[in-house]
Enzyme design. Structure first.
Site, short mmCIF file in Angstrom:
data_model
loop_
_atom_site.label_atom_id
_atom_site.label_comp_id
_atom_site.label_asym_id
_atom_site.label_seq_id
_atom_site.Cartn_x
_atom_site.Cartn_y
_atom_site.Cartn_z
N LEU A 40 1.12 -37.37 56.00
CA LEU A 40 -0.15 -37.95 55.93
C LEU A 40 -1.32 -37.10 55.44
CD1 LEU A 40 0.39 -40.92 58.29
CD2 LEU A 40 0.24 -41.06 55.77
N THR A 43 -4.11 -34.81 49.76
CA THR A 43 -4.70 -33.45 49.15
C THR A 43 -5.83 -32.60 50.19
OG1 THR A 43 -4.60 -34.35 46.89
CG2 THR A 43 -6.02 -32.20 47.17
N GLY A 145 -5.22 -40.39 44.51
CA GLY A 145 -6.08 -39.31 44.34
C GLY A 145 -5.93 -38.78 43.20
N GLY A 181 -12.78 -20.89 35.98
CA GLY A 181 -13.46 -21.96 36.27
C GLY A 181 -14.43 -21.65 37.63
N GLY A 186 -13.17 -22.66 42.47
CA GLY A 186 -13.05 -21.19 42.08
C GLY A 186 -13.95 -20.24 43.09
N MET A 320 -15.21 -36.18 43.46
CA MET A 320 -13.89 -36.20 44.04
C MET A 320 -14.01 -35.37 45.40
SD MET A 320 -11.32 -35.27 41.05
CE MET A 320 -10.81 -36.63 39.83
N HIS A 446 -36.69 -25.30 68.44
CA HIS A 446 -36.72 -24.03 68.23
C HIS A 446 -35.78 -22.99 69.16
CE1 HIS A 446 -39.03 -20.46 66.92
NE2 HIS A 446 -39.09 -20.27 68.22
#
Ligand code: FAD
Ligand code: NAI
Length: 467
Positions: A40, A43, A145, A181, A186, A320, A446
């Site tokens: 599972l 991608t 996907g 790319g 890339g 995507m 801060h």
């Protein structure tokens, strides 16, 4: 075919699919999720977000140990790379997380079915593979996907010419890596291998990197990455590749036309985009409408052109991104359950995990100009932020774009240390329709990097204190 009828069968177990399945089960729907990968997480968990971030973190530590420690008075000697171990850490992270989703399925009573789903019409999904069966469903959600966009004449073999998947698994550091790319993959994977010792050249078709990103941010990113040792060849069209046993020679020509040139590499990474993945699903037989890019066309409820069939994530229009897929999955099933959730596409953040990171939300300056919207800019460099100075990472800036009349925040673009974390107050501000003054009047601790956001908000009204 079993007599059981599911309320929802989800095809695809990535961020869109598994999140939708869990939410649907929580809402009382009898839910099954069909996934063909054998694990599972899709991608993102298997070959995307997670393994790439593991390698980005490890390679960043390697880089810091080699270059940043000495100046802070820490001597560790020259760090040595154990690539096998680095890969093992990445793989263990992936396995832990993907198995975690199986546990979540059990906890939420989602049925996990291993195999490839094919839509058969009339609410039936045929599953092929180890557990062949036909499922009956009241509703079906497609969350299959995307996969790698191929480049004509540059055939991916995942050894010498790799996609992002092969680029996450190289057995040794290439001497020369050429990336085709200058997009998100890339730059992320290019920086990983550059930090580990490769000479990296990024070849891009357009005359700029990161198309779609605010120009200012893209230009600064290119300058910073060049300083880190990445070479860029812009405006080049790769026309072919010749491989020997150990090297690749790319042929290319200027995008605007001109003489052919060649470029040799040990490994070439093809990263020219991704395309929706619907292979073998049976969309055509059911007459499910797709657009010119092959994406499933859906309405505001994520319903496709066929009743009872829905789609979310990379397989439909939009960025995507894993978090976009997840949110769509949840919204889709909550609507199915009769709830009234919403998704605001204008406040989906995008983060690129180079160092420094790049984080953006809302409109770019170019988009506002094109739409004829008048805006004010508040921009401050991290050089003016005390925490960035103390940490020793001062590259980059925060830029807030606010409507000239109403002061409503329209876009925020950050390049800088931990930009991906600090962007979220801006996302929340935009989600609530805040003005830049709202951010400027919010107390920020801060010393934090987030103070640069407050300072940029002050800069919108020209009243900065520390810059
Ligand atoms: P996917 O995650 O692709 O899942 C679809 C699943 O469906 C797959 O597991 C597939 O096996 C399965 N499937 C397909 N067809 C069938 C079928 N017929 N039957 C059964 N199962 C099927 N996004 C981010 O937001 N942040 C990042 O840092 C980030 N890093 C990335 C790095 C890389 C290298 C890559 C390639 C992508 C990255 N992404 C990132 C993009 C992110 O991975 C995708 O946007 C996200 O995975 C999309 O989710 P999804 O559920 O739509 O599809
Ligand atoms: P991308 O769309 O980000 O970049 C592709 C680049 O390739 C573009 O700059 C494009 O102009 C260029 N290109 C296209 N054809 C070319 C050619 N023939 N020759 C040379 N250059 C060419 O696609 P990428 O990097 O493959 O990523 C795919 C998707 O994965 C992205 O849409 C992104 O949303 C997602 N992703 C997200 C990540 C994140 O959120 N941090 C990390 C990695 C991927």
């Amino acid at each position: 075919m079993s007599d059981e009828t599911y309320d929802l069968v989800v095809v695809g177990g990535g961020p869109g699919g598994y999140t939708a399945a869990i939410r649907a089960a929580q809402l009382g729907m009898k839910t099954a999720c069909v996934e063909k990968r054998g694990a599972l997480g899709g991608t993102c968990l298997n070959v995307g977000c997670i393994p790439s971030k593991a390698l980005l973190q490890s390679s960043e530590l390697f880089e810091e140990a080699g270059h940043s420690f000495e100046s802070r008075g820490i001597t560790v000697g020259t760090p040595k790379l154990n690539l096998k171990k680095m890969m093992e850490q990445k793989d263990t992270t992936v396995t832990g997380l993907t198995q975690g989703i199986e546990f979540l399925f059990k906890k939420n009573k989602v049925t996990y079915i291993k195999g490839a789903g094919v839509l058969q019409g009339n609410g039936r999904v045929e599953v092929t593979g180890d557990e062949p069966q036909t499922l009956k469903a009241k509703n079906i959600l497609i969350a299959t996907g995307s996969d790698v966009m191929p480049l004509p004449n540059v055939e991916i073999d995942e050894k010498l010419i790799v996609s992002s998947t092969g680029g996450l698994e190289l057995g040794k550091v290439p001497k020369k890596l050429v990336v085709i790319g200058a997009g998100v993959i890339g730059l992320e994977l290019g920086t990983v291998w550059r930090r580990l010792g490769a000479e990296v050249t990024v070849v891009e078709f357009l005359d700029r990197i990161l198309p779609g990103t605010d120009n200012d941010v893209a230009k600064n990113t290119q300058r910073i990455l060049r300083k880190q040792g990445i070479n860029f060849m812009l405006g080049k069209k790769v026309t072919g590749a010749k491989t020997t046993k150990t090297s690749v020679t790319l042929t290319m020509e200027p995008a605007k036309g001109g003489d052919e040139e060649t470029l040799k590499a040990d490994v070439v990474l093809v990263a020219i985009g991704r395309r929706p993945y619907t292979k073998g699903l049976g969309l055509e037989d059911l007459g499910i409408e797709t657009d010119r890019a092959g994406r499933i066309v859906v309405d505001e409820n994520f319903k496709s052109s066929v009743d009872g069939i829905y789609a979310v994530g990379d397989v439909i229009e939009g960025p995507m991104l894993a978090h976009k897929a997840e949110d769509e999955g949840v919204v889709c099933v909550e609507k199915l359950a009769g709830q009234k959730p919403h998704i605001n596409y204008n406040t989906i953040p995008g983060v690129i995990y180079t160092w420094p990171e790049i984080a953006t939300v809302g409109k770019t300056e170019e988009q506002l100009k094109e739409a004829g919207v008048e805006y004010n800019i508040g921009k401050v460099p991290f050089m003016a932020n005390s925490r960035a100075r103390a940490n020793g990472f001062t590259d980059g800036f925060v830029k807030i774009l606010a409507d000239k009349k109403s002061d409503k925040v329209l876009g925020v673009h950050i390049i800088g240390p931990d930009a991906g974390t600090i962007i979220h107050e801006c996302v929340l501000a935009m989600e609530f329709g805040a003005s830049s003054e709202d951010i400027a009047r919010t107390c920020h601790a801060h010393p934090t990097l987030s103070e640069a956001v407050k300072e940029a908000a002050l800069a919108v009204a020209g009243r900065t204190i520390n810059s």
